[in-house]
Design a protein around this motif. Structure first.
Motif, short mmCIF file in Angstrom:
data_model
loop_
_atom_site.label_atom_id
_atom_site.label_comp_id
_atom_site.label_asym_id
_atom_site.label_seq_id
_atom_site.Cartn_x
_atom_site.Cartn_y
_atom_site.Cartn_z
N PRO A 92 0.81 -1.23 0.00
CA PRO A 92 0.00 0.00 0.00
C PRO A 92 0.84 1.27 0.00
O PRO A 92 0.45 2.28 -0.59
N LYS A 93 1.99 1.23 0.62
CA LYS A 93 2.87 2.40 0.63
C LYS A 93 3.46 2.66 -0.76
O LYS A 93 3.64 3.81 -1.16
N LEU A 95 1.96 2.02 -3.55
CA LEU A 95 0.89 2.55 -4.40
C LEU A 95 0.60 4.01 -4.12
O LEU A 95 -0.09 4.65 -4.92
N MET A 96 1.13 4.54 -3.04
CA MET A 96 0.96 5.95 -2.74
C MET A 96 2.20 6.77 -3.11
O MET A 96 2.27 7.96 -2.81
N ASP A 97 3.15 6.15 -3.78
CA ASP A 97 4.38 6.83 -4.18
C ASP A 97 4.08 7.91 -5.21
O ASP A 97 3.14 7.78 -5.99
N ASN A 98 4.86 8.96 -5.22
CA ASN A 98 4.66 10.05 -6.17
C ASN A 98 5.02 9.66 -7.60
O ASN A 98 4.49 10.21 -8.55
N ARG A 103 4.39 3.03 -8.97
CA ARG A 103 3.03 2.53 -8.78
C ARG A 103 2.67 1.47 -9.81
O ARG A 103 2.08 0.44 -9.48
N PRO A 131 -6.20 -0.92 -1.66
CA PRO A 131 -5.35 0.01 -2.41
C PRO A 131 -5.11 -0.45 -3.84
O PRO A 131 -4.97 0.36 -4.75
N THR A 135 -6.14 1.82 -7.10
CA THR A 135 -5.12 2.20 -8.08
C THR A 135 -5.63 2.01 -9.51
O THR A 135 -5.13 2.65 -10.42
N ASP A 138 -6.37 5.34 -11.03
CA ASP A 138 -5.29 6.32 -10.96
C ASP A 138 -5.42 7.32 -12.10
O ASP A 138 -5.93 6.99 -13.19
#
Length: 153
Positions: A92-93, A95-98, A103, A131, A135, A138
């Motif tokens: 999950p972390k 998938l939250m990457d910039n 991702r 998550p 995504t 997105d």
């Protein structure tokens, strides 16, 4: 007496109570708080790639995810299954990457993991699936496409 004396006693007693209940409970369901560490009995190349996922650099993460995908294909399902507790924590972390390449590579790696392990992922679906599904919506097409294609596998 300092102002933190009462708070420290309270936190200490609270943490001992939580440790006792966590020890009793970890046999029935996966505990994501404990899975923040990489298992020591995990094979070397998978362990090495998972450690690289904790780095801050997006290029390092993307390359580690690509290497992890090839390592997943080469290993037995039993060897890959050992990585699931840590993966359910870090996925999950990721998938939250910039960075969108991180991702999309994370979604592709999740798809390979799902193909390799099948129903063995069931105890971790509660942490992984929300998550992963989000995504698929997105804003970047390549990330959404990677998530949708890996969900359909």
């Amino acid at each position: 007496m300092s102002g933190f004396a009462f708070g420290s006693k309270y936190v200490a007693s609270l943490s001992t109570n939580n440790n006792n209940t966590a020890d009793e409970d970890h046999t029935t369901k996966p505990d994501t708080l404990r899975s923040a560490t990489i298992p020591p009995n995990l094979e070397g190349d998978i362990s090495q790639q998972l450690q690289k996922l904790l780095k801050k650099d997006a290029t390092t993460k993307a390359k580690a995810l690509q290497s992890l995908q090839s390592a997943i294909q080469d290993k037995s399902p039993e060897a890959v299954e050992l990585a699931l507790p840590f993966w359910s924590y870090v996925y999950p972390k990721l998938l939250m990457d910039n960075n969108r390449s991180v991702r999309s590579e994370a979604c592709l790696a999740m798809g390979k993991l799902g193909i390799k392990l099948g129903r063995r992922i069931a105890p971790y679906v509660k942490n992984i699936f929300p998550p992963w599904w989000l995504t698929s919506f997105d804003v970047h097409r390549e990330v959404a496409h990677a998530a949708k294609s890996s969900l359909q596998l």
